[in-house]
Write a protein that holds these residues in place. Structure first.
Motif, PDB file in Angstrom:
ATOM      1  N   LEU A 303       0.806  -1.218   0.000  1.00  0.00           N
ATOM      2  CA  LEU A 303       0.000   0.000   0.000  1.00  0.00           C
ATOM      3  C   LEU A 303       0.840   1.270   0.000  1.00  0.00           C
ATOM      4  CD1 LEU A 303      -2.823  -1.023   2.495  1.00  0.00           C
ATOM      5  CD2 LEU A 303      -2.882  -1.035  -0.006  1.00  0.00           C
ATOM      6  N   SER A 304       2.133   1.142   0.134  1.00  0.00           N
ATOM      7  CA  SER A 304       3.004   2.321   0.103  1.00  0.00           C
ATOM      8  C   SER A 304       3.192   2.852  -1.309  1.00  0.00           C
ATOM      9  CB  SER A 304       4.366   1.998   0.734  1.00  0.00           C
ATOM     10  OG  SER A 304       4.227   1.732   2.113  1.00  0.00           O
ATOM     11  N   THR A 305       2.661   2.148  -2.296  1.00  0.00           N
ATOM     12  CA  THR A 305       2.729   2.558  -3.698  1.00  0.00           C
ATOM     13  C   THR A 305       1.310   2.750  -4.236  1.00  0.00           C
ATOM     14  OG1 THR A 305       4.766   1.300  -4.029  1.00  0.00           O
ATOM     15  CG2 THR A 305       3.533   1.900  -6.002  1.00  0.00           C
ATOM     16  N   GLN A 306       1.091   3.787  -5.019  1.00  0.00           N
ATOM     17  CA  GLN A 306      -0.222   3.979  -5.655  1.00  0.00           C
ATOM     18  C   GLN A 306      -0.531   2.750  -6.504  1.00  0.00           C
ATOM     19  OE1 GLN A 306      -1.890   4.450  -8.634  1.00  0.00           O
ATOM     20  NE2 GLN A 306      -3.698   5.462  -7.840  1.00  0.00           N
ATOM     21  N   TYR A 307      -1.745   2.237  -6.428  1.00  0.00           N
ATOM     22  CA  TYR A 307      -2.016   0.891  -6.922  1.00  0.00           C
ATOM     23  C   TYR A 307      -1.776   0.703  -8.415  1.00  0.00           C
ATOM     24  CZ  TYR A 307      -6.545   2.128  -9.058  1.00  0.00           C
ATOM     25  OH  TYR A 307      -7.531   2.650  -9.857  1.00  0.00           O
ATOM     26  N   ARG A 308      -1.835   1.770  -9.215  1.00  0.00           N
ATOM     27  CA  ARG A 308      -1.636   1.585 -10.657  1.00  0.00           C
ATOM     28  C   ARG A 308      -0.166   1.540 -11.049  1.00  0.00           C
ATOM     29  NH1 ARG A 308      -3.103   5.586 -13.666  1.00  0.00           N
ATOM     30  NH2 ARG A 308      -3.800   7.088 -12.107  1.00  0.00           N
ATOM     31  N   ARG A 309       0.699   1.866 -10.112  1.00  0.00           N
ATOM     32  CA  ARG A 309       2.137   1.850 -10.403  1.00  0.00           C
ATOM     33  C   ARG A 309       2.722   0.466 -10.119  1.00  0.00           C
ATOM     34  NH1 ARG A 309       5.074   6.472  -7.252  1.00  0.00           N
ATOM     35  NH2 ARG A 309       6.787   5.606  -8.462  1.00  0.00           N
ATOM     36  N   PRO A 310       3.799   0.096 -10.818  1.00  0.00           N
ATOM     37  CA  PRO A 310       4.437  -1.193 -10.518  1.00  0.00           C
ATOM     38  C   PRO A 310       5.059  -1.179  -9.119  1.00  0.00           C
ATOM     39  CG  PRO A 310       5.778   0.079 -12.052  1.00  0.00           C
ATOM     40  CD  PRO A 310       4.478   0.811 -11.919  1.00  0.00           C
ATOM     41  N   ILE A 311       5.099  -2.337  -8.487  1.00  0.00           N
ATOM     42  CA  ILE A 311       5.693  -2.479  -7.163  1.00  0.00           C
ATOM     43  C   ILE A 311       7.059  -3.118  -7.311  1.00  0.00           C
ATOM     44  CG2 ILE A 311       5.479  -3.641  -4.935  1.00  0.00           C
ATOM     45  CD1 ILE A 311       2.470  -3.426  -5.222  1.00  0.00           C
ATOM     46  N   GLU A 312       8.070  -2.441  -6.806  1.00  0.00           N
ATOM     47  CA  GLU A 312       9.446  -2.956  -6.882  1.00  0.00           C
ATOM     48  C   GLU A 312       9.722  -3.786  -5.638  1.00  0.00           C
ATOM     49  OE1 GLU A 312      11.215  -2.550  -9.503  1.00  0.00           O
ATOM     50  OE2 GLU A 312      10.123  -0.948 -10.534  1.00  0.00           O
ATOM     51  N   PHE A 313       9.822  -5.092  -5.808  1.00  0.00           N
ATOM     52  CA  PHE A 313      10.030  -5.962  -4.651  1.00  0.00           C
ATOM     53  C   PHE A 313      11.513  -6.320  -4.520  1.00  0.00           C
ATOM     54  CE2 PHE A 313      10.284  -9.705  -2.105  1.00  0.00           C
ATOM     55  CZ  PHE A 313       9.277  -9.543  -1.169  1.00  0.00           C
ATOM     56  N   SER A 314      12.068  -6.040  -3.349  1.00  0.00           N
ATOM     57  CA  SER A 314      13.457  -6.414  -3.046  1.00  0.00           C
ATOM     58  C   SER A 314      13.621  -6.402  -1.540  1.00  0.00           C
ATOM     59  CB  SER A 314      14.442  -5.424  -3.684  1.00  0.00           C
ATOM     60  OG  SER A 314      14.342  -4.149  -3.070  1.00  0.00           O
ATOM     61  N   ASP A 315      14.668  -7.038  -1.058  1.00  0.00           N
ATOM     62  CA  ASP A 315      14.951  -7.036   0.380  1.00  0.00           C
ATOM     63  C   ASP A 315      15.176  -5.613   0.878  1.00  0.00           C
ATOM     64  OD1 ASP A 315      14.739  -9.779   0.506  1.00  0.00           O
ATOM     65  OD2 ASP A 315      16.900 -10.125   0.291  1.00  0.00           O
ATOM     66  N   GLU A 316      15.800  -4.789   0.037  1.00  0.00           N
ATOM     67  CA  GLU A 316      16.069  -3.409   0.439  1.00  0.00           C
ATOM     68  C   GLU A 316      14.772  -2.623   0.609  1.00  0.00           C
ATOM     69  OE1 GLU A 316      19.584  -5.177  -1.449  1.00  0.00           O
ATOM     70  OE2 GLU A 316      17.496  -4.969  -2.103  1.00  0.00           O
ATOM     71  N   GLU A 317      13.816  -2.831  -0.313  1.00  0.00           N
ATOM     72  CA  GLU A 317      12.549  -2.125  -0.215  1.00  0.00           C
ATOM     73  C   GLU A 317      11.755  -2.581   1.010  1.00  0.00           C
ATOM     74  OE1 GLU A 317      11.037   0.366  -1.896  1.00  0.00           O
ATOM     75  OE2 GLU A 317      12.954   0.681  -2.903  1.00  0.00           O
ATOM     76  N   ILE A 318      11.775  -3.879   1.264  1.00  0.00           N
ATOM     77  CA  ILE A 318      11.086  -4.398   2.450  1.00  0.00           C
ATOM     78  C   ILE A 318      11.703  -3.821   3.719  1.00  0.00           C
ATOM     79  CG2 ILE A 318      10.840  -6.464   3.874  1.00  0.00           C
ATOM     80  CD1 ILE A 318       8.695  -6.420   1.908  1.00  0.00           C
ATOM     81  N   ALA A 319      13.038  -3.741   3.761  1.00  0.00           N
ATOM     82  CA  ALA A 319      13.721  -3.197   4.940  1.00  0.00           C
ATOM     83  C   ALA A 319      13.345  -1.735   5.154  1.00  0.00           C
ATOM     84  CB  ALA A 319      15.231  -3.352   4.786  1.00  0.00           C
ATOM     85  N   ALA A 320      13.249  -0.984   4.062  1.00  0.00           N
ATOM     86  CA  ALA A 320      12.883   0.430   4.177  1.00  0.00           C
ATOM     87  C   ALA A 320      11.460   0.584   4.706  1.00  0.00           C
ATOM     88  CB  ALA A 320      13.023   1.111   2.819  1.00  0.00           C
ATOM     89  N   LYS A 321      10.558  -0.254   4.218  1.00  0.00           N
ATOM     90  CA  LYS A 321       9.174  -0.171   4.689  1.00  0.00           C
ATOM     91  C   LYS A 321       9.063  -0.618   6.139  1.00  0.00           C
ATOM     92  CE  LYS A 321       7.707   1.324   0.754  1.00  0.00           C
ATOM     93  NZ  LYS A 321       8.995   1.387   0.072  1.00  0.00           N
ATOM     94  N   ARG A 322       9.870  -1.606   6.534  1.00  0.00           N
ATOM     95  CA  ARG A 322       9.852  -2.034   7.931  1.00  0.00           C
ATOM     96  C   ARG A 322      10.287  -0.885   8.841  1.00  0.00           C
ATOM     97  NH1 ARG A 322      13.130  -6.027   7.755  1.00  0.00           N
ATOM     98  NH2 ARG A 322      11.668  -7.775   7.922  1.00  0.00           N
ATOM     99  N   LYS A 323      11.304  -0.174   8.425  1.00  0.00           N
ATOM    100  CA  LYS A 323      11.790   0.953   9.221  1.00  0.00           C
ATOM    101  C   LYS A 323      10.692   2.004   9.394  1.00  0.00           C
ATOM    102  CE  LYS A 323      15.584   4.303   9.432  1.00  0.00           C
ATOM    103  NZ  LYS A 323      16.819   4.800   8.739  1.00  0.00           N
TER     104      LYS A 323
END
Length: 503
Positions: A303-323
């Protein structure tokens, strides 16, 4: 405020005006249950669960349907590889998928129909198309004649000659033209009996597209409000749904078509050998992800991305969202320490009445900032369900509350009103988060089982404090560092030392 949505059919944002005032009907294409679902299969349900939550917040009565494709060529092939029955495989994968959705707080689906349970509805629709002379039988298969649909291609804005043949290879002689698609597929001798259904055209099984049309019409009617799915389904799946449904019933199928962006995976750091690609894909299976990350983190990430945009999945992105998510958790923990009130227990948020009763300019300014941010959150959601923008507003609200508490030194101050206002503001955060399906309960893994962990941690905090008091800094640092290795962070604050679990 007026809700506007981007309609793939018109290629523009439109004022949302449901067919029946006060009621919304919504359909989302669900998974084909032949292999364990990965993160990409969770994106649509998370987004449309949030859309339903927001529509309900705005006062709509919403009915949401998500189908399960359990009759498909892919299931037949995979069941053969695994040496099991098609329905046995489908039931296992479906159960795992639904378990994952529960962990992701996708709880608002009203109907979850399976294709295998709606064969009579599918056959009935096929027969209607045949009776209208827009379908024909060839070689035991039943096809939709695309040439009979004058506006075919209006959703994808592609011509019929661009259409792919489909999931099963078919020779040109079987069809009147190569762009027609299968409504019903004749059974092959080598195929298992549990996917052979009787029909007026002989034993066989439905095509993929007709399954969704028949099930959506059964539960939502011949015309409904929202049809959703990933952008990869626009053509040919959704295009074919429109063609067969509108031709069959002579009325618009779905009024608004909402398509979410696809999930992209970071493959730059691997050699892309078969083994490494398999390892990466296994890591993205929902059950594996949820053994490593909380469902709330995965939902927050999506949900951190507007739904029509692609979602970039990576360990780094998950870590940033966890923070980012943990910064909100820390505020909740802080307000509980200061007020003694559990934020997850609920309570009243800030409102205009409190603003009028503000004791001074600082308090009034704080209340106004919070109420303005609440309005901005709702404006973001009214702008085509912009959850990414709404999440950004939540962070601004968290920062505003922390600054207010810092400026007024609420941890050590005896003034009750600032604490109460901060508590109300945190309830506003929790309530807005609830629209996104977040903060419904205290996050798991907090390490507070029956108070034992709290007692043990307090013991370590006391030992560390004594070590620092006696200038045994190496011991104090060792305690802090070893706890850090366990993902436990110590926080030295004005009112003492606290702790929290990370991840």
């Amino acid at each position: 405020m007026s809700l506007r949505v981007f309609n793939t059919l018109s290629q523009k944002k439109e004022l949302f005006d449901p067919i029946h005032p006060g009621k919304v009907t919504m359909y989302l294409c669900g998974p084909t249950v032949y292999k364990p679902s990965h993160i990409g299969h969770a994106v649509g349900p998370i987004i449309f669960d949030t859309i339903k939550r927001y529509l309900k917040f705005k006062g709509f009565d919403v009915t949401w349907v998500v189908n399960v494709t359990d009759v498909d060529d892919k299931l037949i092939d995979e069941a053969k590889v695994q040496g099991c029955g098609v329905m046995e495989l489908a039931e296992t994968i479906t159960a795992n998928y639904l378990a994952a959705l529960r962990e992701l707080a996708v709880t608002s689906i009203d109907h979850l129909p399976k294709a295998s349970e709606h064969i009579p509805d599918i056959i009935d629709m096929c027969q209607k198309l045949l009776d209208k002379d827009v379908a024909y039988v060839s070689g035991g298969d039943l096809y939709f004649d695309v040439s009979k649909d004058d506006d075919y291609g209006k959703l994808s804005h592609r011509k019929s000659e661009d259409q792919q043949a489909g999931t099963r290879k078919l020779t040109g002689e079987e069809k009147r033209n190569p762009h027609d698609f299968a409504l019903w597929k004749a059974a092959k001798p080598e195929e298992p009996d549990d996917v052979k259904y009787d029909s007026p055209w002989g034993k066989g099984r439905p095509g993929w597209h007709i399954e969704c049309s028949a099930m959506s019409v059964k539960y939502l009617g011949e015309s409904f409000d929202i049809h959703g799915g990933g952008m990869d389904l626009i053509f040919p799946h959704h295009e074919n749904e429109i063609a067969q449904s509108e031709t069959c019933f002579d009325k618009p199928f779905a009024k608004y078509w909402l398509h979410n962006g696809l999930t992209r995976f970071n493959t730059k750091k691997i050699s892309k050998s078969d083994a490494e690609m398999r390892k990466m894909m296994d890591a993205l299976v929902l059950s594996n992800l949820l053994s490593k990350h909380t469902g709330e983190l995965i939902r927050f990430f999506v949900l951190s991305t507007q739904y029509r945009r692609p979602i970039e999945f990576s360990d780094e992105e998950i870590a940033a969202k966890r923070k980012g998510l943990e910064s909100i958790y820390r505020l909740f923990e802080r307000i509980q320490r200061v007020t003694g009130q559990d934020p997850y227990a609920g309570g009243d948020g800030l409102d205009r009445k409190l603003y009028a009763e503000g004791e001074d300019d600082v308090q009034k300014s704080f209340i106004k900032q919070c109420l303005d941010l609440r309005l901005r959150f709702l404006e973001a959601m009214d702008d085509d369900f912009n959850t990414g923008g709404a999440v950004g507003v939540l962070f601004e609200l968290v920062s505003t509350i922390n600054k207010f508490m810092d400026d007024l030194k609420v941890e050590i101050s005896q003034a009750e009103k600032p604490r109460a206002l901060a508590g109300g503001a945190v309830q506003t955060v929790r309530q807005l988060g609830g629209i996104l399906g977040l903060f419904g309960k205290r996050p798991g893994g907090a390490g507070r089982d029956d108070g034992v962990a709290d007692s043990l941690m307090q013991l370590l905090i006391d030992v560390r404090a004594e070590a620092r008091k006696t200038k045994q800094f190496a011991l104090a640092d060792l305690i802090r560092d070893r706890l850090g290795e366990l993902k436990i962070t110590l926080e030295d604050r004005a009112d003492g030392t606290g702790w929290r679990m990370d991840g």
